[in-house]
Scaffold this active site. Structure first.
Site, PDB file in Angstrom:
ATOM      1  N   GLU A 176       1.930  -7.767  -9.388  1.00  0.00           N
ATOM      2  CA  GLU A 176       2.343  -7.231  -9.301  1.00  0.00           C
ATOM      3  C   GLU A 176       3.386  -6.550 -10.356  1.00  0.00           C
ATOM      4  O   GLU A 176       4.648  -7.470  -9.562  1.00  0.00           O
ATOM      5  CB  GLU A 176       2.678  -5.852  -8.500  1.00  0.00           C
ATOM      6  CG  GLU A 176       1.186  -5.496  -6.889  1.00  0.00           C
ATOM      7  CD  GLU A 176       0.631  -4.533  -6.697  1.00  0.00           C
ATOM      8  OE1 GLU A 176       1.405  -3.757  -5.820  1.00  0.00           O
ATOM      9  OE2 GLU A 176      -0.125  -3.905  -5.685  1.00  0.00           O
ATOM     10  N   ARG A 222      -3.988 -10.678  -1.549  1.00  0.00           N
ATOM     11  CA  ARG A 222      -5.834 -10.717  -0.646  1.00  0.00           C
ATOM     12  C   ARG A 222      -6.215  -9.942  -1.619  1.00  0.00           C
ATOM     13  O   ARG A 222      -5.520  -9.912  -2.666  1.00  0.00           O
ATOM     14  CB  ARG A 222      -5.914  -9.668   0.548  1.00  0.00           C
ATOM     15  CG  ARG A 222      -5.014  -8.426   0.063  1.00  0.00           C
ATOM     16  CD  ARG A 222      -4.995  -7.278   0.524  1.00  0.00           C
ATOM     17  NE  ARG A 222      -3.480  -5.923   0.481  1.00  0.00           N
ATOM     18  CZ  ARG A 222      -4.058  -4.814  -0.143  1.00  0.00           C
ATOM     19  NH1 ARG A 222      -5.271  -5.386  -0.863  1.00  0.00           N
ATOM     20  NH2 ARG A 222      -2.988  -4.490  -0.200  1.00  0.00           N
ATOM     21  N   GLY A 243       0.722  -1.185   0.251  1.00  0.00           N
ATOM     22  CA  GLY A 243      -0.084   0.227  -0.021  1.00  0.00           C
ATOM     23  C   GLY A 243       0.942   1.600   0.040  1.00  0.00           C
ATOM     24  O   GLY A 243       0.370   2.282  -0.298  1.00  0.00           O
ATOM     25  N   HIS A 269       3.158   7.373  -3.434  1.00  0.00           N
ATOM     26  CA  HIS A 269       3.506   5.914  -3.664  1.00  0.00           C
ATOM     27  C   HIS A 269       1.592   4.770  -3.959  1.00  0.00           C
ATOM     28  O   HIS A 269       1.589   3.728  -3.346  1.00  0.00           O
ATOM     29  CB  HIS A 269       3.816   5.022  -3.079  1.00  0.00           C
ATOM     30  CG  HIS A 269       5.413   5.765  -3.573  1.00  0.00           C
ATOM     31  ND1 HIS A 269       6.187   5.333  -5.123  1.00  0.00           N
ATOM     32  CD2 HIS A 269       6.615   6.217  -2.375  1.00  0.00           C
ATOM     33  CE1 HIS A 269       7.740   6.666  -4.612  1.00  0.00           C
ATOM     34  NE2 HIS A 269       8.051   6.541  -3.728  1.00  0.00           N
TER      35      HIS A 269
END
Length: 609
Positions: A230, A247, A119, A190
């Site tokens: 990712e 998740r 995150g 970010h």
């Protein structure tokens, strides 16, 4: 549906308290726990605790979470699975000296990333050796606070990269599929702002290779449930594994939109032992979808400063998917992420979907706190975004255009002044405006409204013909369709400058929201301010807190000589770390704050001599 109190706002005493979560689930009679997006959703220990308590953890096996959560381990697994990875260091020697040495070997710039992060937390770019120590300390501290672990990995920073991620799914029967990719390149700090699927300007061959690589990644760890692999992609279209989020992602709705699936339903079916609903060959790719994260933040001059407080009014369009947890009157807390909602749209192609998102955001009305809606609309209108030329530094690279001071168009002054004028008129008992037939021969009623510091005159030449004047300019306008449409709400149509448009106005106790050509709110009490990057100023001769938060570190002491931009205080707010810097060369007279203590917005932290 039932709700259970699990503790105070502090996450460590509520959402991160495993005992409370599990005991609450058992007390409620639940058979399974869906961990959501954050907090314990990627915690292997929590998955194991659920199993021990006889609860189904709706997610992957604990070992997969552990392997993919440790970025150093996940990189090695990906290398073994022939998934491309970025050059970097993810070893056991975590000393600052060794990390600096490895950074020199890799070559600056380097990305410092929390091993157990996600995150955007615990992540910093060190552009050169001179700033390495400060960036590493900041990344470590933020990682420790967010994840309870400050281990870091170092990667070569790929310049002008795209953030492209692949939605994957696995079941208990050894089946794996991907549901195409998402591009999440438009970010600030970010953290994602605009996500879309599929990725623009991508060759079909590359798209297939991405999907195949993601499926290999999932299979390598025996993955079960929803996950996201990712990648970063360079300007040549080469891609490299970055991390796997074990998740469901916040941006999963765009994947649902292009595939016609319900990924949460898939999660539940897989968790109870069913096979995946579709095979790879059965998963379509239809059209294009966008998601915009609507944040409570001040975007002035690119500050992106989170704000907290009451949302006095919230209203979203009905023709877009809205994922939100707030209603009018709710508060944005300092304890959590300041995201208010996600606005999701689909169209047959990218241009159509972007137009739908623009339309939906134009009709989103939020009062009480500043939001990033206007900024996102500016991004959507940028020609490079429209062309699909997105990458993670899109915002800083186009800063001057995205934050340019623009002249307010006449239509804004016209609709705002008319809105103020009509709001002052009384309404009949039926809720419809009283007749405007006060026009008489030789008498043209005039009203003067203060709009953004300008005196704007509205003159009724007849019931529907107006002359609106300001700064020596006059505009003739036609006013029609004045109508009350709800409690303290009305709308009207204006025609001026060869343009016809509708405006809707919400008359709140302390503000007037005007949504038409623009999205504006007037007469709001001054409850928040804009802040420059130094969180202080020479005029105040002090450094102040730009928002409510908690003081983490004090880096100076009374009597110290400091230079412009030097780090003074580290504070955290809304799960992010902020460094308060000196606004000028000066001498520290007094430290006005204490580590570990809460401070309100605008509190003086450091006083200069």
């Amino acid at each position: 549906m039932q709700a259970f109190h699990i503790g105070p706002p502090l996450a460590a005493e509520s959402y991160l308290n495993m005992d409370k979560i599990i005991n609450t689930a058992l007390r409620s009679g639940a058979q399974a726990i869906h961990p959501g997006y954050g907090f314990l959703s990627e915690n292997a220990g929590f998955a194991e605790r659920c199993a021990q308590a006889g609860l189904v953890f709706i997610g992957p096996p604990a070992q997969a979470i552990r392997d993919m959560g440790a970025k150093n381990v996940s990189k090695q697994i990906m290398e073994d699975a022939k998934v491309p990875v970025v050059k970097g260091f993810h070893g056991e020697d975590q000393s600052d000296t060794n990390l600096k040495k490895k950074s020199q070997e890799i070559g600056y710039p380097v990305m410092l990333k929390a091993v157990y992060g996600g995150g955007g937390k615990g992540m910093r770019i060190a552009w050169n050796e001179a700033e390495f120590d400060e960036k590493l300390a900041s990344a470590r501290n933020e990682a420790k606070k967010s994840f309870g672990n400050d281990e870091m990995l170092v990667e070569k920073f790929v310049e002008k990269p795209r953030h492209v991620e692949v939605q994957v799914f696995g079941d208990h029967h050894g089946n794996y599929v991907h549901l195409w990719e998402r591009d999440c390149s438009v970010q600030r700090r970010h953290q994602k702002i605009i996500e879309e699927a599929p990725a623009p300007n991508m060759a079909h061959e590359t798209r297939l290779k991405l999907g195949e690589s993601a499926v290999r990644a999932a299979a390598a760890v025996g993955y079960v449930g929803a996950g996201t692999v990712e990648f970063i992609m360079d300007p040549r279209g080469e891609f490299y594994f970055m991390e796997m989020n074990t998740r469901l992602q916040v941006e999963h709705p765009v994947s649902e939109a292009i595939t016609g699936t319900d990924l949460v339903e898939w999660q539940l079916r897989v968790a109870q032992g069913e096979k995946l609903p579709l095979k790879q060959s059965e998963i379509p790719l239809n059209g294009h979808a966008f998601e915009c994260r609507v944040y409570a933040e001040d975007t002035h001059k690119g500050a992106f400063m989170p704000t907290a407080g009451k949302l006095s009014y919230v209203d979203f369009p009905e023709d877009a998917r809205i994922d939100t947890g707030v209603v009018s009157g709710d508060e944005v807390s300092i304890h959590y992420d300041p995201m208010i909602a996600k606005v999701v749209v689909w169209g047959p192609d990218r241009a159509a979907a972007a137009a739908k998102l623009e339309s939906a955001l134009a009709r989103t009305r939020i009062s009480g706190l500043p939001t990033n809606i206007s900024f996102v609309r500016t991004v959507l209108a940028h020609p490079e975004f429209a062309a699909g030329n997105v990458y993670t530094d899109f915002i800083p690279d186009h800063h001057d255009e995205l934050f340019a001071e623009t002249e307010t168009p006449p239509e804004i002054y016209l609709e705002s002044a008319v809105a103020h004028t009509l709001a002052a008129l009384k309404k009949s008992n039926t809720g419809v405006f009283q007749s405007l037939s006060f026009f008489k021969i030789n008498l043209a009623p005039r009203f003067v409204q203060k709009i953004d510091g300008k005196d704007v005159t509205v003159q009724f030449d007849s019931d529907c013909r107006l002359t609106v004047s300001y700064d020596g300019n006059s505009y003739e306008a036609l006013l029609n369709d004045v109508e009350a449409v709800g409690h303290n709400e009305f709308k009207f149509t204006l025609e001026a400058n060869g343009r016809r448009w509708s405006t809707i106005v919400r008359d709140l106790p302390e503000t007037l929201m005007v949504n038409g050509v623009g999205q504006n709110e007037y007469d709001t009490p001054k409850v928040y301010e804009t802040f420059d990057s130094l969180a202080g100023g020479a005029a105040s001769h002090s450094a102040v807190a730009p928002m409510p938060g908690i003081i983490e570190k004090i880096l100076v002491k009374s009597g110290d000589q400091v230079t412009t931009g030097q780090a003074l205080v580290v504070m955290t707010a809304m799960k992010m770390e902020y460094i308060i810097r000196a606004p000028e060369d000066s001498t520290i007279e007094t430290i006005k704050c204490q580590a570990g203590k809460n401070v309100p917005k605008n509190a003086v932290l450091v006083q200069f001599a």
